[in-house]
Design a protein around this motif. Sequence first.
Motif, PDB file in Angstrom:
ATOM      1  N   CYS A  36       0.858  -1.190   0.000  1.00 57.28           N
ATOM      2  CA  CYS A  36       0.000   0.000   0.000  1.00 57.28           C
ATOM      3  C   CYS A  36       0.888   1.232   0.000  1.00 57.28           C
ATOM      4  O   CYS A  36       1.290   1.709   1.074  1.00 57.28           O
ATOM      5  CB  CYS A  36      -0.929  -0.002   1.218  1.00 57.28           C
ATOM      6  SG  CYS A  36      -2.078   1.390   1.233  1.00 57.28           S
ATOM      7  N   PRO A  37       1.246   1.752  -1.173  1.00 47.60           N
ATOM      8  CA  PRO A  37       2.179   2.882  -1.246  1.00 47.60           C
ATOM      9  C   PRO A  37       1.743   4.077  -0.411  1.00 47.60           C
ATOM     10  O   PRO A  37       2.581   4.779   0.165  1.00 47.60           O
ATOM     11  CB  PRO A  37       2.197   3.210  -2.738  1.00 47.60           C
ATOM     12  CG  PRO A  37       1.819   1.929  -3.412  1.00 47.60           C
ATOM     13  CD  PRO A  37       0.828   1.286  -2.501  1.00 47.60           C
ATOM     14  N   ASP A  38       0.451   4.324  -0.321  1.00 43.11           N
ATOM     15  CA  ASP A  38      -0.034   5.483   0.439  1.00 43.11           C
ATOM     16  C   ASP A  38       0.269   5.357   1.926  1.00 43.11           C
ATOM     17  O   ASP A  38       0.355   6.362   2.638  1.00 43.11           O
ATOM     18  CB  ASP A  38      -1.542   5.652   0.242  1.00 43.11           C
ATOM     19  CG  ASP A  38      -1.900   6.034  -1.188  1.00 43.11           C
ATOM     20  OD1 ASP A  38      -0.987   6.495  -1.908  1.00 43.11           O
ATOM     21  OD2 ASP A  38      -3.057   5.849  -1.585  1.00 43.11           O
ATOM     22  N   ALA A  39       0.420   4.140   2.405  1.00 44.24           N
ATOM     23  CA  ALA A  39       0.680   3.921   3.829  1.00 44.24           C
ATOM     24  C   ALA A  39       2.168   3.799   4.134  1.00 44.24           C
ATOM     25  O   ALA A  39       2.549   3.636   5.293  1.00 44.24           O
ATOM     26  CB  ALA A  39      -0.044   2.664   4.295  1.00 44.24           C
ATOM     27  N   THR A  63       4.841  -1.369   4.450  1.00 46.13           N
ATOM     28  CA  THR A  63       3.777  -2.145   5.066  1.00 46.13           C
ATOM     29  C   THR A  63       4.329  -3.461   5.591  1.00 46.13           C
ATOM     30  O   THR A  63       4.977  -4.200   4.857  1.00 46.13           O
ATOM     31  CB  THR A  63       2.665  -2.437   4.042  1.00 46.13           C
ATOM     32  OG1 THR A  63       2.213  -1.213   3.468  1.00 46.13           O
ATOM     33  CG2 THR A  63       1.507  -3.152   4.695  1.00 46.13           C
ATOM     34  N   GLN A  75      -7.295  -2.215  -4.766  1.00 47.02           N
ATOM     35  CA  GLN A  75      -6.253  -1.479  -4.060  1.00 47.02           C
ATOM     36  C   GLN A  75      -6.809  -0.610  -2.935  1.00 47.02           C
ATOM     37  O   GLN A  75      -6.236  -0.605  -1.832  1.00 47.02           O
ATOM     38  CB  GLN A  75      -5.448  -0.631  -5.036  1.00 47.02           C
ATOM     39  CG  GLN A  75      -4.183  -0.030  -4.444  1.00 47.02           C
ATOM     40  CD  GLN A  75      -3.152  -1.072  -4.078  1.00 47.02           C
ATOM     41  OE1 GLN A  75      -2.886  -1.982  -4.845  1.00 47.02           O
ATOM     42  NE2 GLN A  75      -2.570  -0.969  -2.883  1.00 47.02           N
ATOM     43  N   PRO A  76      -7.899   0.145  -3.132  1.00 43.11           N
ATOM     44  CA  PRO A  76      -8.421   0.942  -1.995  1.00 43.11           C
ATOM     45  C   PRO A  76      -8.824   0.080  -0.814  1.00 43.11           C
ATOM     46  O   PRO A  76      -8.586   0.450   0.341  1.00 43.11           O
ATOM     47  CB  PRO A  76      -9.638   1.664  -2.611  1.00 43.11           C
ATOM     48  CG  PRO A  76      -9.352   1.718  -4.074  1.00 43.11           C
ATOM     49  CD  PRO A  76      -8.641   0.430  -4.382  1.00 43.11           C
ATOM     50  N   CYS A 111      -5.643  -1.072   1.006  1.00 44.39           N
ATOM     51  CA  CYS A 111      -5.052  -0.002   1.814  1.00 44.39           C
ATOM     52  C   CYS A 111      -5.882   0.284   3.061  1.00 44.39           C
ATOM     53  O   CYS A 111      -5.328   0.569   4.132  1.00 44.39           O
ATOM     54  CB  CYS A 111      -4.905   1.269   0.968  1.00 44.39           C
ATOM     55  SG  CYS A 111      -3.578   1.160  -0.260  1.00 44.39           S
ATOM     56  N   ASN A 157      -0.885  -0.790   9.901  1.00 38.92           N
ATOM     57  CA  ASN A 157       0.097  -0.858   8.810  1.00 38.92           C
ATOM     58  C   ASN A 157       0.610  -2.273   8.557  1.00 38.92           C
ATOM     59  O   ASN A 157       1.753  -2.475   8.149  1.00 38.92           O
ATOM     60  CB  ASN A 157       1.272   0.093   9.041  1.00 38.92           C
ATOM     61  CG  ASN A 157       1.282   1.233   8.036  1.00 38.92           C
ATOM     62  OD1 ASN A 157       0.231   1.775   7.699  1.00 38.92           O
ATOM     63  ND2 ASN A 157       2.457   1.581   7.550  1.00 38.92           N
TER      64      ASN A 157
END
Length: 621
Positions: A241-244, A247, A589-590, A593, A601
């Motif tokens: 999850c790149p936004d987080a 991971t 993906q959403p 995440c 995480n």
Amino acid sequence: YTACSTTTVGTVCHSAPWLGMSAALALAVVAAVQGGGGEIPVGADHPPRKLSQPNAHTLVHDRHLPSPDSLTSTRVGPGQGDSASTSAGPSPLTTARPSVLFYLVDDLGHYNVHFGGTVDPRNADMKTPHIQRLVSEGLILQRHYTYRYCSPTRTSLLSGRLPIHATEMNYNNANAGGGLDLGFSSLADKFQDLGYYCVAVGKWHMGFSTAAHLPANRGFNHSLTYLGGSETHFTQTSGSCPDAGPTVDLWDTHAPSNRNGSYGGYMYTDAAVQAIGVAADASVPLFLYFAAQNVHAPYEAPQRFLDLYSTCEWCTPSGKTVMAMVSAMDESLGNVTQALRDRNLWKSTLLIWSADNGGDGAKNNHPYRGGKYSDFEGGVRAAAFISGGFLPTDLHSKTYGGIIHICDWYTSLLTLAGATPPHIAADNGPGMPPLDSINIWPALTSNITSPRVVVPLSSAHGPPGWGPMSETGPCIEPGIFNNSNARCSQGAIIVGDWKLYYGPYRQANWTCNFCWWTPARFPSQTTPAATSEPFTCDKGGCLFDLANDPQERADVAVDNPAKLAELQAAFASVQATVWWSRGGAEVLQPELCAAVLAHGNHVAPFNVSGACPGRDGCMPT
């Protein structure tokens, strides 16, 4: 029902479905191999794909450790439960049920260990003393076949199906399903039914989109695993999850684990040693599935293993690290087998050690052609041996040259554990493809011809809904993780000593980076990378004579038109039976995440709607 027929590779007789097919299906394949043009009765063996499936969101209740009293009456005698053996006599084994250690090494090159068989040279540059000892007390498997990359090999082992009847895809972490279909009863499910204590450590990579896909709900009493296909070795993180940000991918049975932060090879070994202690204290047999993280990228190893190769003058930096990772894996194996000895379990243990596919990058598959992602021998003929106190001593320091596919261990091990054929064949859900697994144990221990004659290595299909490989459009390199690459799957089949390989024929002289041969010392200062080779298979495929040319240097299709036609017919027959795990390709993906953030995480199940795993509607058309 016993199906017998004289083929070009000898008389084939099996008292159970050949290749796990029904007798009608087996005879159809035999007819095709003979050139009779037999058609497979697909409907009889593979019903429509709109199949029911267990609730993907219901956690299976914990199965408690069996009591020793519940195991005393379960024994397997010589030959008992042998539903697919061609052996004329009984197995020369003790009647006690074995504990089983299946040690699966990730992305290991065939030449990255210090042992070899009757064909392969030995790599004296490698420092693997524990493997050398176990091989001296074991049996090398010269032709042990897997899929050309990770997830299908693992799914094949745990389902007892060939990859063409389970999955041929490396789904990424955000895919909705895939992996080990929930309709299959896993090898661990079966072992638990027989009173075994079942533990999984290391790499999972067989689906985690729902809780039902987790190891704890696929038959394992306990597990410490990372759920995806790769992660860092020292921090256990991935880019799921790149936004987080980084991971953590580490799961302890039913919940995320905070044990990350040490070298994975150490952590998973400690978990395995603990599992051995639990089984020993409870006096129950053990099924330990150790899916090592080494030697998958990223290339990372503790300094003390790097120091072992510090004086290697010909090595490249990446090559030294890979060699160090192999030595770390060797130490792990040594510690696990020593724990079995210390707890008095080794004498009743059967060890199966294998790579999951050939090596890539800085790994070395010498002397074979190709590597991971290819159906050349360097990609699918895995380094493998068996050992342990359960193995008859007259097999020590020997080599078995018969054909084995990794799915064959499903029936072989369960038969040794005392399972009956109906129990072995039963599934969690209706309408699943029948077992492909064949009991190869009597052949191994008697040194007779393997009952495994045909190995469909891969199909020429993309995922369900995409149809067969197209003859138009750009050719994408097959096998990499992107789903679209399955459109260019090569397709290959082995029948006895012959292999048919369907390569990328759409672009003349297409240069591929998996068609190489590497020298014994690779990667080196003089040969830092494999050289891409121009490679074109005619539309009819390339034909290789593995008995005389195991390195696949000569395409002999033109000189053997009858043999080519036989294998083309065999490939067409098995191609009609392709079945893959349901759901899978839709990217969520959403949702992934959101699950990562909700679990501090950590990678976690994320497909809360369950829209895909029970149907086929998630594939692009």
